[in-house]
Scaffold this active site. Structure first.
Site, mmCIF file in Angstrom:
data_model
loop_
_atom_site.group_PDB
_atom_site.id
_atom_site.type_symbol
_atom_site.label_atom_id
_atom_site.label_comp_id
_atom_site.label_asym_id
_atom_site.label_seq_id
_atom_site.Cartn_x
_atom_site.Cartn_y
_atom_site.Cartn_z
ATOM 1 C CD GLU A 8 4.727 2.002 -1.904
ATOM 2 O OE1 GLU A 8 3.749 1.393 -1.524
ATOM 3 O OE2 GLU A 8 5.140 2.964 -1.261
ATOM 4 C CE LYS B 33 0.482 6.003 6.126
ATOM 5 N NZ LYS B 33 0.152 6.345 4.744
#
Ligand SMILES: C=C(O[C@@H]1C=C(C(=O)O)C=C[C@H]1O)C(=O)O
Ligand SMILES: [Mg+2]
Length: 473
Positions: A275, A226
């Site tokens: 986040e 990723k």
């Protein structure tokens, strides 16, 4: 209500501090904490605009039950060290100071001497511009004074760095002046949109799409699993950007997100991120895996339908699980007990919904908040997996300088409590320009057009706070 002690007692404390400075040949931080009448930290932030512009910070948790507003720079710690050394260099500079701190007054976590600041995303990325230079690889400041809102309580902290040559009367004056300033009624401050977007520029769409394509090919060849690729948007304005307006807009329109503002002379880094990277209070540490995204629905039903689609979408689950695996690994190594749920839930912000897995643990003896920051950053939610291969890909292929975007921003105190977020949904304001950033996680079955659309949604909160459109849902 506790207050700064009368001047005789204060004189004794200051004299003690000055003796300490002489004895240890090291300046000392003298910090006074006291409760004040309930105040609105946003108003305090803006009422110090003219005298302290460029020297303020602001922080609020998603539920706004914990807010910091720092004014003035009493001490600045910076480093230009590369790699992990930027974390440990700041930590060791702060550690030196920790031996030389005196605090007066009851000081719950989040009050007293604490540093606010952040780190760069990747010190190895070549900088072609001086855009981020004043931010260094890490920069933290101790405010001259600070308001901490904890629930309904408002506490004030006044800090002073005392040198051996300082005059006692002048130091006492410092405390008395700031105490008076903090206690007096603040004028009502409202700001209106008095700056308008003149030009919006998006760079390198073709190059970015090609980079996404290249990433998916390399992932299919198992070079990595990723990688997160970001884009930059430049907004140019008629009139100067009013940071108080921007912050008020984010405060109102981005519930469920942390707010952060770091002023650095003429430049301001600001954002509303959902986040958390890590928070540490005593021995309890918490982090969050936030990765995998879908838009909000126009109706409750449509919104729920999208949430269900996200929860069962294999591409997004894969994108998310890579993050869970990496954060869990760090927690298993640095904590004696780790709690995390098996399946993600949904985290909704006004513009977007994410897959979300909170992680919690009890830290093993010997590990510090900065150890977690260093080990976690960048999680695969912002870098990729494996970390080094993903970072190398970003360095070579991403057509922008991230600076502090997607990097840890937050605070830490002298008892190793603190919290850092991942500085996304953010922008660098530089006089009449704003550079906004948005990225997304690329996995093997990513489609460039869809990922591009995801970044458009993620630009939304900052664009809107700056007087632009709020993304249609
Ligand atoms: C990189 C960003 O967001 C990250 C990427 C996400 C994704 O690709 O699904 C989701 C949340 C964040 O971890 C950003 O907002 O700039
Ligand atoms: Mg995504």
């Amino acid at each position: 209500m506790v207050s700064i002690p009368c001047s005789d007692t204060l004189r004794d404390k200051v004299a003690n501090a000055v003796n300490h400075v002489k004895k240890y040949s090291h300046p000392i931080i003298l910090s006074y904490v006291f409760e004040i009448k309930e105040k609105d930290p946003l108003q305090i932030f803006s009422s110090f605009q003219s005298a302290y512009a460029g020297k303020r910070f602001y922080w609020a948790t998603p539920d706004r039950t914990f807010i910091l507003c720092g004014i003035g720079v009493e001490l600045e710690l910076t480093t230009d060290k590369k790699f992990s050394n930027r974390f440990f260099d700041i930590y060791s500079k702060w550690k030196d100071w920790k031996e030389h701190i005196q605090i007066e007054g009851a000081h719950p976590i989040g009050t007293g001497p604490l540093l606010f600041g952040g780190f760069s995303f990747d010190p190895l990325k070549n900088a072609n511009s001086s855009k981020w230079k004043p931010f260094h690889e890490a920069r933290f400041t101790l405010p001259s004074f600070m308001i901490t809102k904890i629930g309904r309580h408002t506490l004030a902290t006044i800090n002073r760095v005392i040198q051996s040559t300082d005059d006692i009367n002048e130091i006492i004056n410092h405390f008395n002046t700031y105490e008076y300033t903090l206690k007096k009624k603040n004028e009502d401050t409202n700001s209106f949109l008095n700056f308008t977007i003149k030009k919006e520029s998006l760079f390198y769409k073709k190059e970015w799409m090609a980079a996404v394509e290249k990433a998916t090919e390399q992932i299919k060849q198992n070079r990595f699993e990723k990688v997160v690729l970001a884009r930059e948007m430049l907004l140019e304005f008629e009139g100067s950007i009013d940071i108080h307006y921007v912050l008020s807009m984010l405060n109102e329109h981005q519930p469920n997100c942390y707010l952060f503002v770091v002023e650095n002379e003429g430049k301001t880094f600001v954002g509303a991120t959902p986040e958390r990277l890590v928070s540490k209070r005593d021995q309890k540490v918490q982090s969050a895996c936030v990765a995998g995204s879908i838009k909000r629905g126009k109706t409750v039903e449509a919104d729920e339908e999208y949430a269900q689609m996200l929860l069962s979408d294999t591409k997004n689950i894969h994108e998310h699980q890579i993050v869970v695996k990496a954060i869990e690994k760090v927690f298993r190594e640095y904590c004696q007990e780790v709690q995390l749920q098996n399946n993600p839930t949904i985290l909704k912000t006004p513009n977007i919904q994410h897959l979300y897995t909170p992680v919690e643990g009890t830290v093993k003896k010997g590990f510090t908040l900065i150890d977690f920051v260093e080990k976690l950053h960048p999680t695969p939610a912002l870098g990729g997996y494996p970390k080094d291969a993903a970072l190398a890909f970003i360095r070579n292929e991403e057509p922008l300088e991230r600076g502090w975007y997607a990097a840890p921003v937050g605070w830490m105190d002298d008892q190793d409590n603190g919290e850092f977020v991942v500085a996304i949904r953010s922008g660098l304001l530089d006089e009449q320009k704003a550079y906004l950033y948005a990225g997304c996680g690329i996995v093997g079955d990513s489609k460039p057009e869809e990922e591009y659309r995801e970044t458009e949604i993620k630009f939304g909160p900052m664009q809107h706070a700056l007087g632009g459109k709020l993304n249609e849902k």
